[in-house]
Design an enzyme around this catalytic site. Structure first.
Site, PDB file in Angstrom:
ATOM      1  N   PHE A 199       0.850  -1.194   0.000  1.00 57.70           N
ATOM      2  CA  PHE A 199       0.000   0.000   0.000  1.00 57.70           C
ATOM      3  C   PHE A 199       0.879   1.235   0.000  1.00 57.70           C
ATOM      4  O   PHE A 199       1.838   1.324   0.770  1.00 57.70           O
ATOM      5  CB  PHE A 199      -0.914   0.005   1.231  1.00 57.70           C
ATOM      6  CG  PHE A 199      -2.049  -0.972   1.101  1.00 57.70           C
ATOM      7  CD1 PHE A 199      -1.819  -2.330   1.204  1.00 57.70           C
ATOM      8  CD2 PHE A 199      -3.337  -0.527   0.843  1.00 57.70           C
ATOM      9  CE1 PHE A 199      -2.856  -3.250   1.046  1.00 57.70           C
ATOM     10  CE2 PHE A 199      -4.376  -1.427   0.692  1.00 57.70           C
ATOM     11  CZ  PHE A 199      -4.140  -2.789   0.790  1.00 57.70           C
ATOM     12  N   ALA A 200       0.535   2.169  -0.883  1.00 55.12           N
ATOM     13  CA  ALA A 200       1.279   3.424  -0.966  1.00 55.12           C
ATOM     14  C   ALA A 200       0.258   4.542  -1.080  1.00 55.12           C
ATOM     15  O   ALA A 200      -0.101   4.987  -2.168  1.00 55.12           O
ATOM     16  CB  ALA A 200       2.213   3.404  -2.170  1.00 55.12           C
TER      17      ALA A 200
ATOM     18  N   GLY B 279      -1.170   8.357  -0.124  1.00 53.11           N
ATOM     19  CA  GLY B 279      -0.660   9.688   0.210  1.00 53.11           C
ATOM     20  C   GLY B 279       0.826   9.772  -0.087  1.00 53.11           C
ATOM     21  O   GLY B 279       1.320   9.260  -1.090  1.00 53.11           O
TER      22      GLY B 279
ATOM     23  N   GLU C  86      -2.003  -4.934  13.340  1.00 55.84           N
ATOM     24  CA  GLU C  86      -0.924  -5.764  13.885  1.00 55.84           C
ATOM     25  C   GLU C  86      -1.387  -6.485  15.164  1.00 55.84           C
ATOM     26  O   GLU C  86      -1.018  -7.640  15.405  1.00 55.84           O
ATOM     27  CB  GLU C  86       0.300  -4.892  14.173  1.00 55.84           C
ATOM     28  CG  GLU C  86       1.536  -5.661  14.571  1.00 55.84           C
ATOM     29  CD  GLU C  86       2.748  -4.741  14.676  1.00 55.84           C
ATOM     30  OE1 GLU C  86       3.505  -4.636  13.696  1.00 55.84           O
ATOM     31  OE2 GLU C  86       2.922  -4.122  15.752  1.00 55.84           O
TER      32      GLU C  86
ATOM     33  N   HIS D  31       8.648  -9.771  14.863  1.00 56.67           N
ATOM     34  CA  HIS D  31       8.905  -8.322  14.861  1.00 56.67           C
ATOM     35  C   HIS D  31      10.329  -8.042  15.355  1.00 56.67           C
ATOM     36  O   HIS D  31      10.740  -8.585  16.389  1.00 56.67           O
ATOM     37  CB  HIS D  31       7.884  -7.637  15.764  1.00 56.67           C
ATOM     38  CG  HIS D  31       7.787  -6.158  15.553  1.00 56.67           C
ATOM     39  ND1 HIS D  31       8.829  -5.300  15.826  1.00 56.67           N
ATOM     40  CD2 HIS D  31       6.784  -5.386  15.081  1.00 56.67           C
ATOM     41  CE1 HIS D  31       8.446  -4.055  15.536  1.00 56.67           C
ATOM     42  NE2 HIS D  31       7.219  -4.083  15.086  1.00 56.67           N
TER      43      HIS D  31
HETATM   44  C1  LIG Z   1       7.669  -3.071  11.301  1.00 59.01           C
HETATM   45  C2  LIG Z   1       6.197  -3.206  11.246  1.00 59.01           C
HETATM   46  O1  LIG Z   1       5.675  -4.277  11.291  1.00 59.01           O
HETATM   47  N1  LIG Z   1       5.495  -2.065  11.149  1.00 59.01           N
HETATM   48  C3  LIG Z   1       4.118  -1.896  11.592  1.00 59.01           C
HETATM   49  C4  LIG Z   1       4.126  -0.602  12.342  1.00 59.01           C
HETATM   50  O2  LIG Z   1       4.499   0.394  11.439  1.00 59.01           O
HETATM   51  P1  LIG Z   1       5.301   1.519  10.799  1.00 59.01           P
HETATM   52  O3  LIG Z   1       5.679   2.527  11.784  1.00 59.01           O
HETATM   53  O4  LIG Z   1       6.316   0.942   9.908  1.00 59.01           O
HETATM   54  O5  LIG Z   1       3.987   1.991   9.994  1.00 59.01           O
HETATM   55  P2  LIG Z   1       3.924   2.631   8.558  1.00 59.01           P
HETATM   56  O6  LIG Z   1       3.962   4.092   8.723  1.00 59.01           O
HETATM   57  O7  LIG Z   1       4.913   1.986   7.681  1.00 59.01           O
HETATM   58  O8  LIG Z   1       2.445   2.196   8.106  1.00 59.01           O
HETATM   59  C5  LIG Z   1       2.174   0.888   7.659  1.00 59.01           C
HETATM   60  C6  LIG Z   1       1.930   0.858   6.146  1.00 59.01           C
HETATM   61  O9  LIG Z   1       0.679   1.472   5.830  1.00 59.01           O
HETATM   62  C7  LIG Z   1       0.770   2.156   4.586  1.00 59.01           C
HETATM   63  N2  LIG Z   1       0.558   3.602   4.792  1.00 59.01           N
HETATM   64  C8  LIG Z   1       0.574   4.142   6.043  1.00 59.01           C
HETATM   65  C9  LIG Z   1       0.336   5.500   6.225  1.00 59.01           C
HETATM   66  C10 LIG Z   1       0.111   6.322   5.103  1.00 59.01           C
HETATM   67  O10 LIG Z   1      -0.106   7.544   5.180  1.00 59.01           O
HETATM   68  N3  LIG Z   1       0.121   5.744   3.865  1.00 59.01           N
HETATM   69  C11 LIG Z   1       0.358   4.405   3.679  1.00 59.01           C
HETATM   70  O11 LIG Z   1       0.374   3.929   2.545  1.00 59.01           O
HETATM   71  C12 LIG Z   1       2.159   1.858   4.023  1.00 59.01           C
HETATM   72  O12 LIG Z   1       2.112   0.693   3.229  1.00 59.01           O
HETATM   73  C13 LIG Z   1       2.959   1.602   5.286  1.00 59.01           C
HETATM   74  O13 LIG Z   1       4.136   0.864   5.007  1.00 59.01           O
HETATM   75  O14 LIG Z   1       2.844  -0.281  12.899  1.00 59.01           O
HETATM   76  C14 LIG Z   1       1.824  -0.179  11.992  1.00 59.01           C
HETATM   77  C15 LIG Z   1       0.610   0.119  12.823  1.00 59.01           C
HETATM   78  O15 LIG Z   1      -0.555  -0.283  12.305  1.00 59.01           O
HETATM   79  C16 LIG Z   1       1.729  -1.464  11.169  1.00 59.01           C
HETATM   80  O16 LIG Z   1       1.357  -2.546  11.986  1.00 59.01           O
HETATM   81  C17 LIG Z   1       3.071  -1.731  10.501  1.00 59.01           C
HETATM   82  O17 LIG Z   1       2.993  -2.803   9.667  1.00 59.01           O
END
Ligand SMILES: CC(=O)N[C@H]1[C@@H](OP(=O)(O)OP(=O)(O)OC[C@H]2O[C@@H](n3ccc(=O)[nH]c3=O)[C@H](O)[C@@H]2O)O[C@H](CO)[C@H](O)[C@@H]1O
Ligand SMILES: [Mn+2]
Length: 286
Positions: free
Chosen positions: A59-60, A62, A235, A165
């Site tokens: 997912f990508a 914004g 998660e 994790h």
């Molecule tokens: C290392 C790991 O397991 N990371 C988890 C952690 O994230 P992260 O801090 O890595 O979260 P993140 O900001 O990467 O968001 C998860 C994913 O959602 C999508 N996205 C998010 C925001 C946005 O504005 N646009 C968008 O496309 C994108 O694919 C992103 O990779 O906590 C999140 C809370 O729910 C998810 O569980 C993630 O999977």
């Protein structure tokens, strides 16, 4: 006689296929995949003739479209090389998706809250899988803010696949950030839990991931109707699901590291890792 017994205990290269510094099997006898616990050439020789199709969803939404270029470019170098791979990109900015072969783009709505963008992946993956069930064998659901740095291949295949994790595997179970409120469907009691798995990578056969995404998205929605959002959104629901439905294969944190973390000695290779990002600059809310 003797030599065969010897071979059973010490297959191929005894130094290479032995890890004594990490746990390599779960108490329910699922393998935990670390570097040097498998023979990549042998694994490919088993799986390549099966002519499998592997899907990945990413997912990508914004500003996260900025991560697609490196994600896709590095996937071409490291993700299931020599297999039929099809990547499904879900985005609200289809014009910003780099033009790469075997990528399908699906347009989705954005949201004002990153928590919802992240959590709604489950139901959109579920809808996609209903369409793919005839054409695809295995699927991995991956965070986009990440790059591949090493082989991720047939050794990761299984019916139901979870990734440990990277942030918590050294902690006692009581410190795992499971959802602890009984009012959520993701609730885990203090003594519950095997590992803390990440939301940023999981997978399995199409049938198993269909069941997983159906349960997790329904539980997220049912919580939402009662005004409850689990501590780590999908998660948390994923962790509850894997507690009740044990993964048939567990991937070590080699399969989702984080660039900001120093590499621990047991991590001999980083295969996939989250990039360092400025949350305030890229998320719709903080
Ligand atoms: C290392 C790991 O397991 N990371 C988890 C952690 O994230 P992260 O801090 O890595 O979260 P993140 O900001 O990467 O968001 C998860 C994913 O959602 C999508 N996205 C998010 C925001 C946005 O504005 N646009 C968008 O496309 C994108 O694919 C992103 O990779 O906590 C999140 C809370 O729910 C998810 O569980 C993630 O999977
Ligand atoms: Mn992420």
């Amino acid at each position: 006689g003797l030599i065969k017994v010897y071979l059973i205990f010490w297959p191929k290269s005894e130094q290479n296929l032995l890890r004594t510094d990490v746990v390599t099997v779960t108490p329910w006898l699922a393998p935990i995949v670390w570097e040097s616990t498998f023979d990549p050439v042998l694994m490919d020789a088993i799986f390549k003739p099966q002519n499998l199709t592997i899907a990945a969803t990413v997912f990508a939404v914004g500003k996260y479209v900025q991560f697609l270029k490196d994600f896709l470019k590095t996937s071409e170098q490291f993700f299931f090389i020599g297999f039929n791979v099809h990547i499904y990109v879900f985005t609200d900015r289809p014009n910003d998706v780099p033009k790469v072969q075997l990528v399908s783009v699906r347009v989705v709505q954005s949201s004002q809250r990153w928590q919802e963008i992240s959590a709604r992946r489950m139901e959109m993956v579920h809808t996609l899988l209903l369409e793919l069930s005839d054409s695809t064998h295995f699927i991995f659901c991956l965070d986009v803010d990440s790059k591949f740095h090493g082989r991720w291949g047939s050794e990761s295949l299984g019916e139901l696949v979870a990734v440990v994790h990277p942030g918590y595997y050294g902690n006692p179970r009581s410190r795992f950030p499971f959802e602890r409120r009984t009012k959520s469907r993701a609730y885990m009691a203090p003594s519950d839990g095997d590992f803390y798995y990440c939301g940023g990578a999981f997978g399995g056969s199409v049938d198993q991931v269909l069941a997983l995404t159906q349960t997790c998205s329904k539980n997220y929605r049912d919580d939402e109707k009662e005004g409850v959002e689990a501590a780590w959104q999908e998660e948390s629901h994923l962790n509850r699901y894997f507690w009740e439905n044990k993964p048939s294969k567990v991937l070590s944190p080699e399969y989702l590291w984080q660039d900001f973390k120093p590499r621990n000695p047991e991590i001999r290779i980083i295969r996939f890792s989250g990039v360092i990002k400025n949350y305030a600059a890229i998320r719709p809310n903080v």
